[in-house]
Design an enzyme around this catalytic site. Structure first.
Site, PDB file in Angstrom:
ATOM      1  CB  CYS A 151      19.058   6.401  80.143  1.00  0.00           C
ATOM      2  SG  CYS A 151      17.564   7.276  79.350  1.00  0.00           S
ATOM      3  NE  ARG A 165      24.382   8.187  79.881  1.00  0.00           N
ATOM      4  CZ  ARG A 165      25.241   8.390  78.741  1.00  0.00           C
ATOM      5  NH1 ARG A 165      26.551   8.542  78.572  1.00  0.00           N
ATOM      6  NH2 ARG A 165      24.485   8.097  77.761  1.00  0.00           N
ATOM      7  CD1 TRP A 180      17.322  14.478  80.960  1.00  0.00           C
ATOM      8  CD2 TRP A 180      16.639  13.931  79.025  1.00  0.00           C
ATOM      9  NE1 TRP A 180      17.080  15.402  80.381  1.00  0.00           N
ATOM     10  CE2 TRP A 180      16.967  15.124  78.967  1.00  0.00           C
ATOM     11  CE3 TRP A 180      16.656  13.206  77.654  1.00  0.00           C
ATOM     12  CZ2 TRP A 180      16.416  16.122  78.295  1.00  0.00           C
ATOM     13  CZ3 TRP A 180      16.206  14.140  76.433  1.00  0.00           C
ATOM     14  CH2 TRP A 180      16.361  15.447  76.686  1.00  0.00           C
ATOM     15  CG  ASN A 228      20.827   5.815  76.420  1.00  0.00           C
ATOM     16  OD1 ASN A 228      20.043   6.607  76.225  1.00  0.00           O
ATOM     17  ND2 ASN A 228      22.085   5.890  76.578  1.00  0.00           N
ATOM     18  N   GLY A 229      17.757   5.551  74.329  1.00  0.00           N
ATOM     19  CA  GLY A 229      17.326   5.698  72.894  1.00  0.00           C
ATOM     20  C   GLY A 229      16.145   5.812  72.763  1.00  0.00           C
ATOM     21  CD  GLU A 276      30.245  27.859  78.412  1.00  0.00           C
ATOM     22  OE1 GLU A 276      29.606  27.635  77.598  1.00  0.00           O
ATOM     23  OE2 GLU A 276      30.737  27.088  79.445  1.00  0.00           O
ATOM     24  CE  LYS A 320      28.328  26.076  81.989  1.00  0.00           C
ATOM     25  NZ  LYS A 320      28.869  25.747  80.744  1.00  0.00           N
ATOM     26  CD  GLU A 340      24.516  24.746  80.958  1.00  0.00           C
ATOM     27  OE1 GLU A 340      24.289  23.636  80.308  1.00  0.00           O
ATOM     28  OE2 GLU A 340      25.682  25.267  81.472  1.00  0.00           O
ATOM     29  CG  HIS A 373      22.574  47.097  65.850  1.00  0.00           C
ATOM     30  ND1 HIS A 373      22.215  48.112  64.826  1.00  0.00           N
ATOM     31  CD2 HIS A 373      23.689  46.961  65.703  1.00  0.00           C
ATOM     32  CE1 HIS A 373      23.272  48.523  64.662  1.00  0.00           C
ATOM     33  NE2 HIS A 373      24.322  47.795  64.856  1.00  0.00           N
ATOM     34  CE  LYS A 401      29.569  16.772  81.818  1.00  0.00           C
ATOM     35  NZ  LYS A 401      29.654  18.219  81.919  1.00  0.00           N
TER      36      LYS A 401
HETATM   37  C1  G6P Z   1      24.610  18.983  77.193  1.00  0.00           C
HETATM   38  C2  G6P Z   1      25.386  19.327  78.388  1.00  0.00           C
HETATM   39  C3  G6P Z   1      26.347  20.519  77.968  1.00  0.00           C
HETATM   40  C4  G6P Z   1      27.148  20.254  76.622  1.00  0.00           C
HETATM   41  C5  G6P Z   1      26.197  19.732  75.549  1.00  0.00           C
HETATM   42  C6  G6P Z   1      27.473  19.088  74.325  1.00  0.00           C
HETATM   43  O1  G6P Z   1      23.715  19.985  76.828  1.00  0.00           O
HETATM   44  O2  G6P Z   1      24.594  19.795  79.322  1.00  0.00           O
HETATM   45  O3  G6P Z   1      27.125  20.716  79.110  1.00  0.00           O
HETATM   46  O4  G6P Z   1      27.965  21.296  76.463  1.00  0.00           O
HETATM   47  O5  G6P Z   1      25.482  18.740  75.855  1.00  0.00           O
HETATM   48  O6  G6P Z   1      27.919  17.876  75.015  1.00  0.00           O
HETATM   49  P1  G6P Z   1      29.305  17.356  74.589  1.00  0.00           P
HETATM   50  O7  G6P Z   1      29.467  16.020  75.536  1.00  0.00           O
HETATM   51  O8  G6P Z   1      29.260  16.889  73.089  1.00  0.00           O
HETATM   52  O9  G6P Z   1      30.531  18.443  74.750  1.00  0.00           O
END
Ligand code: G6P
Length: 613
Positions: free
Chosen positions: A2, A27, A74, A100-101, A486, A490, A493, A509, A608
């Protein structure tokens, strides 16, 4: 994961907290709230939904004063509704907390408190914290000591900020474990607290980072840091170079769009100070890498989560190819369960934008326990992954706000390439001509990225034709295989379209069974050593009626004649090609999500920085 903001000083805390939370909304954004001391009483405003709802609430029923604390959530324990939103007041309404936690022993603590007659008004684990603090205050302790006692009782990892109406001259905060940072920003006659630097950058660049199991008592003029056991700490004051402007959206509609387009600059910054083009050499001073150490390394474990893990996959290929050191990529959440075979000649290299991802930090801890050397590639300055490492490479991309990572993906690709060249050089495993050629190629990268970005309108057009698809397959080979992963990540997400990345050679396969006219297939087919193989992959997909969107090198007529749509990229040395091929996929995902009218920067259920395991 959070976001937390706190303020103590002569100004009204409310707008400072709302502004700070705005910069932290990435966050978590299930609910938001603030608590401000107004005329001797703690006033709380909080609600479910995004921060805009809290802003409305504050307009409807204004509140002003100082100190104040705020939170954007969150949800982990308890649904994301108003009742569970932070801040949480205690029964006396004189103490309030944001957190947060996860309080891991909260059921047990709640039972004990309930047996004492405490009434809980939410389903959150956080509420136990404030009731415990009140319990200790009732037994005669002041806020600081009551907080300390509480911090010692709760299990798990936490960032916590508390204030009391009866001690209005202070805020008490703590960091325990890796639930995200606690940063104290130093002002003149005022001080700030936040979970992340962007929240307070517009006020100060002088910051103190709390380490795990440290707490601080923050007044207008002083910051007193101690361990939870009461040992005074002389904290180091860091100067942060990021400015507040780089955390603004500017002319762009979304942060993600801005961050995609910032890549020419961020890639330039990534190279700045690291590459000596005249000598054909790389310098990464913060890594503390000596020739002796470089020669001793027998294996590198790359570990990361999400997008950063895909950067790690590319890194494995680069380091093995250029430096000839065996590498393994282990997802952060799996590393400690895989009982990795590591010793003092092994490096654990963590890659993380935030530097606070709990699983990545847990992997680093596992490495530490086994006596290995820890390196990190990190964007957030002063984050845990940077501080606990024996050496690090800073991404130098500036703050990334959009939840879907873009510029913090391309920067570590370049960092890993530079690391591979440096390792090869220090180990004496590369001839001068090759080394110079590899280093010289780096010079091209920002401009090549710029060429892809200039095709934005073309890519948006293709996005319109794909806006209603339900599934999408991404295929790549060799160094562009992680880019298939990747690209798919993208898209899923931010557009909520089911998308899968696959090694192209594996298509036959299984995934080939899915291909028909409703299954678009994105094929990464730039002119790299796997180009011919990818051509045959495109042919196979076409033969089954699939719609092919190819990422191809400018001038590649063959691919153009086979594919339904082409995302053009300029010719790029193959080891750096992922930096260039991923950009059109970022743009494609962005445009599809924006056309669908979705919240690109804050996709549902994501955050994030994921500071829970
Ligand atoms: C979350 C974010 C991703 C990110 C991942 C790892 O899932 O939404 O965009 O790649 O965490 O985060 P970091 O800060 O360790 O790169």
């Amino acid at each position: 994961m959070c976001g937390i903001v706190g303020y103590i000083g002569p100004r009204d805390a409310t707008p400072i907290i709302l502004n700070g939370l705005k910069r932290l909304e990435y966050r978590g954004y299930d609910s938001a709230g603030l608590a401000v001391l107004q005329a001797g009483k703690i006033e709380v405003r909080r609600d479910a939904g995004k921060l805009s709802r809290l802003t409305e609430l504050v307009q409807e029923t204004p509140v002003s004063g100082s100190p104040g604390i705020g939170h954007t959530r969150w949800a982990t324990h308890g649904a994301p509704n108003a009742r569970n939103a932070h801040p949480h007041l205690g029964s006396t309404k004189r103490v309030v907390v944001v957190h947060n936690g996860i309080v891991e022993n909260f059921l047990e603590l709640r039972d004990e408190l309930t047996a004492e007659g405490v009434k809980f008004s939410s389903e959150t684990d956080t509420e136990t914290i404030v009731h415990l603090v009140e319990h200790h205050i009732a037994s005669g302790l002041d806020l600081t000591e009551a907080a300390r006692r509480t911090f010692l009782q709760i299990q798990g990892a936490h960032g916590i900020v508390l204030l009391s109406a009866d001690e209005p001259d202070k805020i008490v905060c703590a960091r325990i474990g890796n639930a995200g940072g606690v940063v104290i920003g130093l002002g003149e006659g005022e001080n700030f607290i936040a979970s992340d630097i962007p929240a307070i950058l517009e006020h100060t660049r002088r910051v103190i980072f709390l380490e795990s199991r440290q707490m601080a008592v923050v007044t207008r003029d002083t910051v007193q840091v101690e361990t939870l056991d009461g040992m005074a700490i002389q904290p180091q004051v860091h100067s942060v170079a990021w400015d507040a402007v780089s955390a603004e959206k500017g002319e762009y509609r979304h942060f993600m769009q801005k961050e995609i387009h910032e890549q020419v600059r961020s890639l330039t910054d990534t190279l700045a100070g690291r590459v000596d083009f005249n000598a054909g050499r790389i310098r990464l001073p913060e890594l503390n890498l000596t020739p002796g150490l470089a020669r001793k390394i027998e294996k590198i474990y790359l570990t990361a989560c999400g997008t950063a893990a895909y950067a790690g996959m590319v890194g494995k290929i680069l380091i093995e190819k250029i430096a000839r050191i065996p590498c393994a990529l282990e997802i952060g959440s799996e590393f400690r369960y895989s009982d990795p075979i590591i010793d003092e000649n092994t490096i654990v290299l963590a890659i993380s934008q935030s530097g606070e991802t709990a699983d990545t930090l847990a992997a680093m801890e596992e490495g530490r326990k086994k006596g290995t050397r820890l390196w990190s590639i990190v964007n957030a300055i002063g984050s845990q992954a940077m501080r606990i490492a024996d050496g690090y490479i800073s991404m130098q991309t500036g703050p990334e706000i959009g939840v879907a990572s873009t510029k913090a993906f391309t920067a570590p690709l370049v960092d890993l390439y530079m690391l591979a060249v440096l390792l090869a050089d220090l180990r004496g495993g590369i001839d001068e001509k090759t080394r110079r050629a590899l280093v010289a190629d780096l010079r091209l990268i920002p401009a090549l990225a710029g060429k892809v970005l200039s095709r934005d309108a073309e890519i948006e057009k293709i996005a319109y034709t794909l806006k209603d698809i339900r599934d999408c397959l991404y295929l790549g080979r060799g160094i562009n295989m992680p880019i298939a992963y990747e690209g798919a990540l993208k898209l899923k997400e931010i557009s909520y379209i089911h998308a899968e990345g696959y090694p192209a050679g594996e298509m036959k396969h299984g995934p080939i069974a899915l291909i028909d006219e409703n299954m678009p297939v994105v094929c990464l087919a730039p002119k790299d050593p796997w180009h011919e193989k990818m051509i045959s992959q495109i042919q196979q997909a076409k033969a089954r009626g699939g719609m092919v969107i190819a990422v191809a090198t400018e001038g590649d007529e063959l691919v153009a004649s086979l594919a339904d749509h082409v995302l053009w990229v300029p010719e790029t040395p193959w080891m750096l090609s992922p930096v260039v091929t991923v950009i059109p996929l970022q743009m494609l995902a962005y445009h599809i999500a924006a056309i669908r009218g979705l919240d690109v920067d804050q996709p549902r259920n994501l955050a994030k920085s994921v500071t829970v395991e």
